[in-house]
Design a protein around this motif. Structure first.
Motif, PDB file in Angstrom:
ATOM      1  N   MET A   1       0.854  -1.182   0.000  1.00  0.00           N
ATOM      2  CA  MET A   1       0.000   0.000   0.000  1.00  0.00           C
ATOM      3  C   MET A   1       0.891   1.234   0.000  1.00  0.00           C
ATOM      4  O   MET A   1       1.726   1.402   0.883  1.00  0.00           O
ATOM      5  CB  MET A   1      -0.910  -0.005   1.246  1.00  0.00           C
ATOM      6  CG  MET A   1      -1.925   1.125   1.277  1.00  0.00           C
ATOM      7  SD  MET A   1      -2.887   1.100   2.805  1.00  0.00           S
ATOM      8  CE  MET A   1      -3.821  -0.408   2.600  1.00  0.00           C
ATOM      9  N   THR A   2       0.728   2.086  -1.002  1.00  0.00           N
ATOM     10  CA  THR A   2       1.589   3.249  -1.157  1.00  0.00           C
ATOM     11  C   THR A   2       0.745   4.508  -1.223  1.00  0.00           C
ATOM     12  O   THR A   2      -0.306   4.534  -1.867  1.00  0.00           O
ATOM     13  CB  THR A   2       2.422   3.135  -2.449  1.00  0.00           C
ATOM     14  OG1 THR A   2       3.149   1.911  -2.426  1.00  0.00           O
ATOM     15  CG2 THR A   2       3.393   4.291  -2.559  1.00  0.00           C
ATOM     16  N   LEU A   3       1.201   5.561  -0.566  1.00  0.00           N
ATOM     17  CA  LEU A   3       0.504   6.835  -0.593  1.00  0.00           C
ATOM     18  C   LEU A   3       1.074   7.667  -1.726  1.00  0.00           C
ATOM     19  O   LEU A   3       2.279   7.895  -1.795  1.00  0.00           O
ATOM     20  CB  LEU A   3       0.703   7.571   0.733  1.00  0.00           C
ATOM     21  CG  LEU A   3       0.462   6.738   2.002  1.00  0.00           C
ATOM     22  CD1 LEU A   3       0.747   7.575   3.229  1.00  0.00           C
ATOM     23  CD2 LEU A   3      -0.953   6.208   2.033  1.00  0.00           C
TER      24      LEU A   3
ATOM     25  N   GLU B   1      -0.760  -2.613  -4.529  1.00  0.00           N
ATOM     26  CA  GLU B   1      -0.062  -3.485  -5.475  1.00  0.00           C
ATOM     27  C   GLU B   1      -0.845  -4.775  -5.699  1.00  0.00           C
ATOM     28  O   GLU B   1      -1.317  -5.406  -4.746  1.00  0.00           O
ATOM     29  CB  GLU B   1       1.329  -3.817  -4.940  1.00  0.00           C
ATOM     30  CG  GLU B   1       2.170  -4.670  -5.872  1.00  0.00           C
ATOM     31  CD  GLU B   1       3.532  -4.993  -5.277  1.00  0.00           C
ATOM     32  OE1 GLU B   1       4.240  -5.838  -5.863  1.00  0.00           O
ATOM     33  OE2 GLU B   1       3.879  -4.422  -4.236  1.00  0.00           O
ATOM     34  N   THR B   2      -0.996  -5.167  -6.968  1.00  0.00           N
ATOM     35  CA  THR B   2      -1.632  -6.432  -7.318  1.00  0.00           C
ATOM     36  C   THR B   2      -0.851  -7.082  -8.458  1.00  0.00           C
ATOM     37  O   THR B   2      -0.066  -6.404  -9.138  1.00  0.00           O
ATOM     38  CB  THR B   2      -3.098  -6.244  -7.775  1.00  0.00           C
ATOM     39  OG1 THR B   2      -3.118  -5.806  -9.138  1.00  0.00           O
ATOM     40  CG2 THR B   2      -3.846  -5.259  -6.903  1.00  0.00           C
ATOM     41  N   PRO B   3      -1.068  -8.369  -8.725  1.00  0.00           N
ATOM     42  CA  PRO B   3      -0.395  -9.021  -9.856  1.00  0.00           C
ATOM     43  C   PRO B   3      -0.751  -8.408 -11.209  1.00  0.00           C
ATOM     44  O   PRO B   3      -0.025  -8.602 -12.186  1.00  0.00           O
ATOM     45  CB  PRO B   3      -0.885 -10.469  -9.761  1.00  0.00           C
ATOM     46  CG  PRO B   3      -1.249 -10.658  -8.332  1.00  0.00           C
ATOM     47  CD  PRO B   3      -1.809  -9.343  -7.898  1.00  0.00           C
ATOM     48  N   GLU B   4      -1.876  -7.691 -11.261  1.00  0.00           N
ATOM     49  CA  GLU B   4      -2.298  -7.054 -12.509  1.00  0.00           C
ATOM     50  C   GLU B   4      -1.825  -5.614 -12.614  1.00  0.00           C
ATOM     51  O   GLU B   4      -2.206  -4.897 -13.536  1.00  0.00           O
ATOM     52  CB  GLU B   4      -3.826  -7.108 -12.619  1.00  0.00           C
ATOM     53  CG  GLU B   4      -4.376  -8.535 -12.667  1.00  0.00           C
ATOM     54  CD  GLU B   4      -5.896  -8.562 -12.681  1.00  0.00           C
ATOM     55  OE1 GLU B   4      -6.508  -7.476 -12.580  1.00  0.00           O
ATOM     56  OE2 GLU B   4      -6.463  -9.671 -12.784  1.00  0.00           O
ATOM     57  N   GLY B   5      -0.987  -5.175 -11.678  1.00  0.00           N
ATOM     58  CA  GLY B   5      -0.529  -3.786 -11.642  1.00  0.00           C
ATOM     59  C   GLY B   5      -1.141  -3.055 -10.464  1.00  0.00           C
ATOM     60  O   GLY B   5      -2.063  -3.546  -9.804  1.00  0.00           O
ATOM     61  N   ASP B   6      -0.629  -1.889 -10.191  1.00  0.00           N
ATOM     62  CA  ASP B   6      -1.123  -1.110  -9.061  1.00  0.00           C
ATOM     63  C   ASP B   6      -2.547  -0.632  -9.315  1.00  0.00           C
ATOM     64  O   ASP B   6      -2.891  -0.203 -10.416  1.00  0.00           O
ATOM     65  CB  ASP B   6      -0.219   0.087  -8.808  1.00  0.00           C
ATOM     66  CG  ASP B   6       1.145  -0.316  -8.262  1.00  0.00           C
ATOM     67  OD1 ASP B   6       1.330  -1.516  -7.971  1.00  0.00           O
ATOM     68  OD2 ASP B   6       2.009   0.564  -8.137  1.00  0.00           O
ATOM     69  N   VAL B   7      -3.364  -0.701  -8.263  1.00  0.00           N
ATOM     70  CA  VAL B   7      -4.736  -0.201  -8.300  1.00  0.00           C
ATOM     71  C   VAL B   7      -4.822   0.961  -7.318  1.00  0.00           C
ATOM     72  O   VAL B   7      -4.427   0.837  -6.157  1.00  0.00           O
ATOM     73  CB  VAL B   7      -5.743  -1.298  -7.905  1.00  0.00           C
ATOM     74  CG1 VAL B   7      -7.152  -0.720  -7.817  1.00  0.00           C
ATOM     75  CG2 VAL B   7      -5.694  -2.452  -8.889  1.00  0.00           C
ATOM     76  N   THR B   8      -5.312   2.104  -7.777  1.00  0.00           N
ATOM     77  CA  THR B   8      -5.421   3.276  -6.919  1.00  0.00           C
ATOM     78  C   THR B   8      -6.840   3.394  -6.379  1.00  0.00           C
ATOM     79  O   THR B   8      -7.810   3.428  -7.139  1.00  0.00           O
ATOM     80  CB  THR B   8      -5.058   4.559  -7.676  1.00  0.00           C
ATOM     81  OG1 THR B   8      -3.689   4.469  -8.117  1.00  0.00           O
ATOM     82  CG2 THR B   8      -5.196   5.780  -6.783  1.00  0.00           C
TER      83      THR B   8
END
Length: 299
Positions: free
Chosen positions: A1-3, A196-203
């Motif tokens: 989890m990224t801000l 972060e997910t295996p399909e790319g980052d989700v915001t």
């Protein structure tokens, strides 16, 4: 989890280590001072002295040894929250997993924990022990053999407390190792949180409330060649199996999000999405085979 907030408004950041995680604080205001951040850091240190199971002199450790104690306001409130959560989740969230965590090898802080070890066969420890709270006398009494672990829910509660201290300076966010609380809306309307997910980052855009992630891909170790992690299934008293790797939940606050993330993690992928949809509880779930599932109206 990224801000990853962006915008024209001034944004002040501060981070520090507490409760075994990195705590990150953001305030969207020129009014935020070093003293404001120092106050949050000092408050986390104070709360760690109350809630830590790794400090022999913490209020929680003293309760666990004595089995009964007159508690301070913070410990009393968090234990009450944890017991209410146990009822609400049908026992999937359970604060009496302390001995199961120790039996699995998580008997010291994670930084001190050996990544691999050989030890006696993993013991299965019963959870769900009786715990009673008398608000009138502020007394907490543990049933026979019961000891409490408040790690996740205490971090969520502390994140909320951090926001209470910062909110006078402006819209703010406190992230305690994935337990995230906000107060006030930033200039862009939401706090964008990258997951972060295996399909790319989700915001995910968080305008109020809280967010939390539970997963078995972060705090893990090997014992006798078997990979273990810190998420105990109270039904078995051992690290949880199942098909869920990680789940992120948006809730009314960081405490509720922490509880719901743990409960959905233990439910299994299919049941977790069904429950999230039924409760309109936004969640993002990653399975052990790399699927990314959305529930609770999350598009």
């Amino acid at each position: 989890m990224t801000l990853n907030p962006v915008g024209a408004a001034p944004l002040r950041r501060h981070s520090f280590r507490a409760m075994g995680v990195t705590v990150e604080c953001l305030v969207e205001s020129e009014l935020a001072s070093d003293a404001d951040f120092d106050g949050v850091e000092a408050e986390f240190e104070r709360l760690e002295q109350i809630f830590s199971r790794f400090r022999d002199d913490s209020e929680l450790s003293l309760l666990n040894r004595a089995g009964r104690a007159v508690a301070g306001r913070e410990l009393l409130e968090v234990v009450q929250c944890a017991l209410e959560a146990r009822i609400r989740t049908g026992g999937r969230f359970d604060p009496t997993v302390h001995d199961a965590l120790v039996a699995s090898g998580y008997d010291r802080t994670f930084t001190e924990l050996a990544p691999t070890s050989r030890a006696p066969r993993l013991a299965r420890v019963s959870c769900g022990a009786d715990v009673s709270v008398d608000p009138a006398t502020r007394t907490i009494a543990l049933g026979a053999g019961a000891r409490l672990d408040l790690g996740g829910i205490a971090k969520g509660w502390s994140a909320e407390r951090g926001c209470e201290l910062l909110q006078a300076a402006g819209p703010c966010l406190v992230n305690a190792g994935g337990d995230l609380a906000v107060r006030g809306r930033p200039a862009q309307g939401v706090w964008p949180i990258s997951v972060e997910t295996p399909e790319g980052d989700v915001t995910l855009g968080l305008s109020d409330g809280g967010m939390a992630t539970s997963g078995r891909d972060a705090r893990r170790w090997q014992r006798n060649g078997r990979e273990l992690h810190h998420l105990i299934d109270p039904a078995t008293g051992a690290p949880a199996g199942g098909d869920v790797l990680r789940v992120t939940v948006v809730g009314a606050d960081a405490v509720e999000a922490e509880v719901d993330a743990k409960a959905l993690f233990l439910a299994g992928a299919r049941a977790a999405i069904e429950e999230a949809d039924a409760r309109c509880l936004p969640c993002l779930l990653v399975t052990v085979d790399g699927r990314v599932l959305r529930g609770g109206g999350l598009g």
